[in-house]
Design an enzyme around this catalytic site. Structure first.
Site, PDB file in Angstrom:
ATOM      1  N   ASN A   9      49.191  74.398  24.734  1.00  0.00           N
ATOM      2  CA  ASN A   9      48.978  73.383  25.564  1.00  0.00           C
ATOM      3  C   ASN A   9      49.552  73.412  27.000  1.00  0.00           C
ATOM      4  O   ASN A   9      50.617  73.457  27.085  1.00  0.00           O
ATOM      5  CB  ASN A   9      49.225  71.817  24.988  1.00  0.00           C
ATOM      6  CG  ASN A   9      48.238  70.916  26.054  1.00  0.00           C
ATOM      7  OD1 ASN A   9      47.873  70.434  27.016  1.00  0.00           O
ATOM      8  ND2 ASN A   9      49.414  70.062  25.495  1.00  0.00           N
ATOM      9  N   TRP A  10      49.135  74.130  27.577  1.00  0.00           N
ATOM     10  CA  TRP A  10      49.220  74.596  29.434  1.00  0.00           C
ATOM     11  C   TRP A  10      49.192  73.139  30.067  1.00  0.00           C
ATOM     12  O   TRP A  10      50.220  73.309  31.321  1.00  0.00           O
ATOM     13  CB  TRP A  10      48.364  75.193  29.641  1.00  0.00           C
ATOM     14  CG  TRP A  10      48.140  77.080  29.801  1.00  0.00           C
ATOM     15  CD1 TRP A  10      49.254  77.697  28.909  1.00  0.00           C
ATOM     16  CD2 TRP A  10      47.419  77.769  29.986  1.00  0.00           C
ATOM     17  NE1 TRP A  10      48.485  78.648  28.339  1.00  0.00           N
ATOM     18  CE2 TRP A  10      47.807  79.576  29.066  1.00  0.00           C
ATOM     19  CE3 TRP A  10      46.211  78.727  30.910  1.00  0.00           C
ATOM     20  CZ2 TRP A  10      47.351  80.244  29.623  1.00  0.00           C
ATOM     21  CZ3 TRP A  10      46.063  79.499  31.106  1.00  0.00           C
ATOM     22  CH2 TRP A  10      46.264  80.450  30.032  1.00  0.00           C
ATOM     23  N   LYS A  11      48.687  71.650  29.579  1.00  0.00           N
ATOM     24  CA  LYS A  11      48.646  70.801  30.370  1.00  0.00           C
ATOM     25  C   LYS A  11      48.422  71.358  31.766  1.00  0.00           C
ATOM     26  O   LYS A  11      47.289  72.002  32.158  1.00  0.00           O
ATOM     27  CB  LYS A  11      50.074  70.005  30.129  1.00  0.00           C
ATOM     28  CG  LYS A  11      50.146  69.994  28.653  1.00  0.00           C
ATOM     29  CD  LYS A  11      51.948  69.400  29.126  1.00  0.00           C
ATOM     30  CE  LYS A  11      52.504  69.113  27.446  1.00  0.00           C
ATOM     31  NZ  LYS A  11      53.887  68.756  26.906  1.00  0.00           N
ATOM     32  N   HIS A  96      46.677  63.571  23.302  1.00  0.00           N
ATOM     33  CA  HIS A  96      48.182  63.725  23.429  1.00  0.00           C
ATOM     34  C   HIS A  96      48.890  61.843  23.378  1.00  0.00           C
ATOM     35  O   HIS A  96      48.425  61.134  24.647  1.00  0.00           O
ATOM     36  CB  HIS A  96      48.588  64.456  24.493  1.00  0.00           C
ATOM     37  CG  HIS A  96      49.290  65.571  24.248  1.00  0.00           C
ATOM     38  ND1 HIS A  96      50.587  64.311  24.924  1.00  0.00           N
ATOM     39  CD2 HIS A  96      49.995  66.496  23.676  1.00  0.00           C
ATOM     40  CE1 HIS A  96      51.734  65.512  24.855  1.00  0.00           C
ATOM     41  NE2 HIS A  96      51.130  66.857  24.055  1.00  0.00           N
ATOM     42  N   GLU A  98      50.872  61.856  26.182  1.00  0.00           N
ATOM     43  CA  GLU A  98      51.097  61.914  27.640  1.00  0.00           C
ATOM     44  C   GLU A  98      49.825  60.982  28.151  1.00  0.00           C
ATOM     45  O   GLU A  98      49.275  60.135  29.480  1.00  0.00           O
ATOM     46  CB  GLU A  98      50.711  63.644  28.511  1.00  0.00           C
ATOM     47  CG  GLU A  98      52.372  64.025  28.106  1.00  0.00           C
ATOM     48  CD  GLU A  98      52.585  65.457  28.430  1.00  0.00           C
ATOM     49  OE1 GLU A  98      51.617  65.922  28.264  1.00  0.00           O
ATOM     50  OE2 GLU A  98      53.747  65.709  27.272  1.00  0.00           O
ATOM     51  N   GLU A 145      53.919  64.723  16.659  1.00  0.00           N
ATOM     52  CA  GLU A 145      54.108  64.777  18.169  1.00  0.00           C
ATOM     53  C   GLU A 145      54.857  63.905  18.733  1.00  0.00           C
ATOM     54  O   GLU A 145      54.544  63.626  19.184  1.00  0.00           O
ATOM     55  CB  GLU A 145      53.337  65.037  19.317  1.00  0.00           C
ATOM     56  CG  GLU A 145      52.859  66.636  19.302  1.00  0.00           C
ATOM     57  CD  GLU A 145      52.735  67.630  20.658  1.00  0.00           C
ATOM     58  OE1 GLU A 145      52.692  68.599  21.012  1.00  0.00           O
ATOM     59  OE2 GLU A 145      52.137  66.710  21.117  1.00  0.00           O
ATOM     60  N   GLY A 151      58.869  68.548  25.644  1.00  0.00           N
ATOM     61  CA  GLY A 151      59.610  68.546  26.750  1.00  0.00           C
ATOM     62  C   GLY A 151      60.830  67.969  26.425  1.00  0.00           C
ATOM     63  O   GLY A 151      61.638  68.617  28.029  1.00  0.00           O
ATOM     64  N   SER A 182      59.315  70.927  21.777  1.00  0.00           N
ATOM     65  CA  SER A 182      60.469  71.732  21.961  1.00  0.00           C
ATOM     66  C   SER A 182      59.825  72.929  21.226  1.00  0.00           C
ATOM     67  O   SER A 182      60.916  73.107  20.516  1.00  0.00           O
ATOM     68  CB  SER A 182      61.621  71.078  21.933  1.00  0.00           C
ATOM     69  OG  SER A 182      61.813  69.670  22.990  1.00  0.00           O
ATOM     70  N   GLY A 203      54.288  73.210  24.400  1.00  0.00           N
ATOM     71  CA  GLY A 203      53.791  72.561  25.639  1.00  0.00           C
ATOM     72  C   GLY A 203      54.583  73.503  26.910  1.00  0.00           C
ATOM     73  O   GLY A 203      54.111  75.325  26.740  1.00  0.00           O
ATOM     74  N   GLY A 204      55.322  73.771  27.240  1.00  0.00           N
ATOM     75  CA  GLY A 204      56.545  74.226  27.999  1.00  0.00           C
ATOM     76  C   GLY A 204      56.830  75.825  27.599  1.00  0.00           C
ATOM     77  O   GLY A 204      55.778  76.731  28.286  1.00  0.00           O
TER      78      GLY A 204
END
Ligand code: PGA
Length: 219
Positions: A9-11, A96, A98, A145, A151, A182, A203-204
């Site tokens: 997930n590149w966000k 998500h 976010e 999640e 993150g 994470s 993600g990250g």
């Protein structure tokens, strides 16, 4: 051998040249992917580019979107609908945290998004924050999640994630449960070796192609 989903997930990250660099790095890797479904979810602006590069570079990966309009096409300024993303993707992330937090997406909106995804033959990857999150009907893939793990570098424990994963399989008609929060190349195996965890949403650590490659290898 169970199927393992590895979802990047590149966000809201990367522009065209950064996406190209990532794909250049990915192409040279000689990956063993027999039981692994790799799904790259770039922002909308890169879907066309990534989808066509995946074909031209013959990469064994699928493409996903990070969001979908709850409406069909029409007078919905700024929205991208299922018919439009279907040209490029097979999967779509829905719900998500976010989006729930920053864009006030409600259960009702998310149920409509799932309907739209299914209407256009897209597979929703439906994010849940815990056992209390409602899952719409006909969702096959749920991603657990926990908000505190996203993150922060502090993942949930694999044991707890396993317990939550089995809860969703028992209580909903869910086929696969993923864990996200994470994940790195160092901890991925702790999760994917659990019987009810069928993959990871990253993600990250997915932004760096070398680290993503290591995650795929270690999963
Ligand atoms: P993270 O994000 O891997 O950076 O914790 C996971 C996610 O939000 O999907």
């Amino acid at each position: 051998m169970k199927k393992v989903f590895i979802v990047a997930n590149w966000k809201s990250n990367k522009d065209e040249s950064e996406a190209k660099d990532w794909l250049d790095g990915f192409k040279i890797q000689n990956l063993e992917l027999i039981n692994k479904e790799i799904i790259i979810c770039p922002p909308f602006t890169l879907l066309s580019q990534v989808a066509s590069e995946v074909i031209s570079r013959k990469l064994k990966v699928k493409v996903g979107a990070q969001n979908i309009s709850p409406f069909d096409g029409g007078a919905y300024t700024g929205e991208i609908n299922g018919k439009q993303i279907k040209e490029f993707v097979d999967y779509v992330i829905i719900g998500h945290s976010e989006r729930r937090q920053n864009f006030s997406e409600t259960d009702e909106t998310l149920f409509r998004k799932v309907d739209q995804a299914l209407k256009y033959d897209l597979t929703p990857i439906f994010c849940v924050q815990g056992k209390e999150t409602k899952v719409p009907p006909n969702v096959a893939i749920v991603a657990y999640e926990p908000i505190d793990a996203i993150g922060t570098g502090q993942s949930d424990t694999a044991e707890n994630a396993e317990e939550v994963a089995s809860f969703f399989k028992k209580n909903y008609n869910v086929q696969y449960t993923l864990y996200g929060g994470s994940i790195t190349s160092k901890n991925v195996k702790e999760f994917t070796q659990m019987p009810n965890i069928d993959g990871v949403l990253i993600g990250g650590a997915s932004l760096d192609v070398k680290e993503f490659y290591a995650i795929i290898q270690n999963a």
